[in-house]
Scaffold this active site. Structure first.
Site, short mmCIF file in Angstrom:
data_model
loop_
_atom_site.label_atom_id
_atom_site.label_comp_id
_atom_site.label_asym_id
_atom_site.label_seq_id
_atom_site.Cartn_x
_atom_site.Cartn_y
_atom_site.Cartn_z
N LEU A 247 24.99 -24.37 -7.69
CA LEU A 247 24.39 -25.35 -6.78
C LEU A 247 23.43 -24.64 -5.82
O LEU A 247 22.37 -25.17 -5.47
CB LEU A 247 25.47 -26.10 -6.00
CG LEU A 247 24.95 -27.14 -5.00
CD1 LEU A 247 24.13 -28.21 -5.71
CD2 LEU A 247 26.10 -27.78 -4.24
N TYR A 248 23.82 -23.45 -5.38
CA TYR A 248 22.93 -22.68 -4.51
C TYR A 248 21.57 -22.50 -5.17
O TYR A 248 20.52 -22.74 -4.56
CB TYR A 248 23.55 -21.32 -4.20
CG TYR A 248 22.60 -20.35 -3.53
CD1 TYR A 248 22.22 -20.54 -2.20
CD2 TYR A 248 22.08 -19.26 -4.22
CE1 TYR A 248 21.34 -19.66 -1.58
CE2 TYR A 248 21.21 -18.38 -3.61
CZ TYR A 248 20.84 -18.58 -2.29
OH TYR A 248 19.97 -17.71 -1.68
#
Length: 437
Positions: A247-248
């Site tokens: 997700l980062y």
């Protein structure tokens, strides 16, 4: 060599009629509707993330949602005086710049701020001092910068009123945007913090920048994580970045697309820097080299990841001073934004650069170097790499940065880790004076 080197609406109701017409709908039409409503649902979920930042509960220090908006009171004659003093250009040349550094109490932010101040530029920092990792380390960095005459405003990039006030008082020529929710693995625990900071926060900052006059040039931190599951090496800025592994990484990739949009519509000059595994003194405790050092000294075992088929996990470790040089070069070569009053007046600069060391090193080699520097044998535990967003290797192609920025990393891993260990031992031995000389 820098001084820091040596220191330790909502839609109308849809009524489904059971008519013969509906029974005659083709499968393709049904599939199209399914795709439409799936997309609509995803948009709603994203909207909820953007409108619902993590809550803050002061009475619960261990609450993992305490990661974002935390703005102190601000304003007043004394506060404004400190702002103006910190923003004053003190170089004798006529090419000094005034920079707002977001995330100034962070690892890279501290080093970049200090380097800018040393050469006489005006610098104002902004940081929310969240507790993603030990805030006392951030406070120590703040103290270091304050001794150099740099004022760090305690506030959040999602605080629009604060940003407006800062830009009203100071006419920033540049913004060095380093504030972000960092870390790959933590996204599995607190995903909303990444959307709140890396997407919503970035948009808030760009909204302010596109509205002021003159608009500042913006350099911002993307990440090597955008390359995700890419198997072509070394990673080039021309490579596709459509397979994020975390997700980062997805939020950083989204940031690059958002930057393109604001450049295209509003004429903002934007330069994205894809950092490759930055390390060094005053680093982040969530990084492997940092917590490996801590655990080795404590006699604890350390977990070393292996990729598929017992393959080597390697990283393009890049020393902080090399990264700082790349950041300053990006600022110095950034062209002026072309918008005014929120309207684009002409084509504006849009760039992305890799900032790495071009020499991937197996994590096992990093451990061996730490063992030599610490004079302690590590207790190693080899484990299969989990599906937590990590990737097996990173390797930067820096030819574009070399050509456009004059970027040339000079610090090998052994030299850089020696400097880090020296700082670490001084700082955590309690000798704060030695760590901040």
């Amino acid at each position: 060599m820098s001084r820091l080197d040596d220191i330790p609406s909502s839609p109308g109701k849809f009524k489904m009629e059971k008519s013969s017409y509906l029974h005659r709908l083709r499968f393709q039409s049904s599939l199209t509707k399914f795709a439409f409503f799936s997309f609509f649902l995803l948009c709603l979920i994203s909207l909820l993330f953007l409108r619902s930042p993590p809550s803050i509960n002061p009475s619960s220090p261990s609450d993992p949602s305490r990661r974002s908006l935390r703005t102190n009171t601000y304003g007043g004659p004394a506060w404004e005086k400190r702002l103006r003093s910190s923003a004053r250009i003190r170089t004798s040349t006529n090419n000094g710049i005034t920079v707002l550094v977001t995330g100034a109490a962070g690892f890279v932010g501290t080093h970049v701020s200090a380097a800018l101040k040393r050469r006489g530029d005006g610098v104002i920092g902004l940081d929310n001092f969240n507790d993603y990792y030990d805030p006392s380390l951030k406070r120590a960095r703040q103290a270091l910068l304050e001794r150099s005459g740099i004022f760090i405003v305690e506030g959040d990039i999602n605080d629009v009123e604060l940003l407006r006030k800062l830009f009203k008082i100071v006419s920033f020529t540049h913004v060095m945007h380093l504030a972000a929710q960092a870390g790959v693995r933590y996204a599995m625990e607190n995903p909303s913090s990444y959307v709140h900071s890396n997407i919503a926060g970035f948009v808030n900052l760009l909204e302010i920048c596109k509205s002021v006059n003159p608009q500042p040039a913006i350099v911002w931190a993307s990440s090597s994580s955008v390359y995700g599951l890419n198997t072509k090496v070394p990673f080039s800025e021309k490579d596709k970045t459509d397979q994020p592994a975390s997700l980062y990484a997805a939020t950083k990739k989204a940031g690059e697309e958002i930057a393109h949009t604001y450049n295209h519509i509003y004429g903002l000059s934007l330069t994205g820097l894809r950092f490759f595994t930055v390390y060094g003194p005053w680093g982040r405790p969530d990084m492997a080299y940092f917590f490996f050092t801590k655990d080795i000294l404590k006699g604890k075992s350390i977990s070393i990841f292996e990729s598929a088929n017992h393959g080597t996990v390697a990283r393009d470790f890049t020393y902080i001073d090399d990264i700082v040089k790349g950041c300053l070069a990006a600022l110095d070569t950034a062209e002026k934004s072309t918008g005014s009053g929120g309207k684009k007046r002409g084509p504006a600069q849009l760039r992305v650069f890799n900032l790495g060391n071009t020499s991937p090193v197996p994590v096992s080699d990093l451990v061996r170097i730490l063992e030599r520097q610490l004079k302690v044998k590590a207790k190693k535990n080899l484990i299969k790499m989990p599906r937590n967003g990590d990737v097996p290797f990173t390797h930067a192609n820096i030819s574009l940065a070399q050509r456009e920025l004059g970027y040339k990393p000079t610090t090998d891993l052994q030299t850089g880790l020696k400097k880090f260990v020296r700082w670490y031992l001084s700082y955590y031995s309690g000798d704060k004076k030695a760590a901040t000389r």
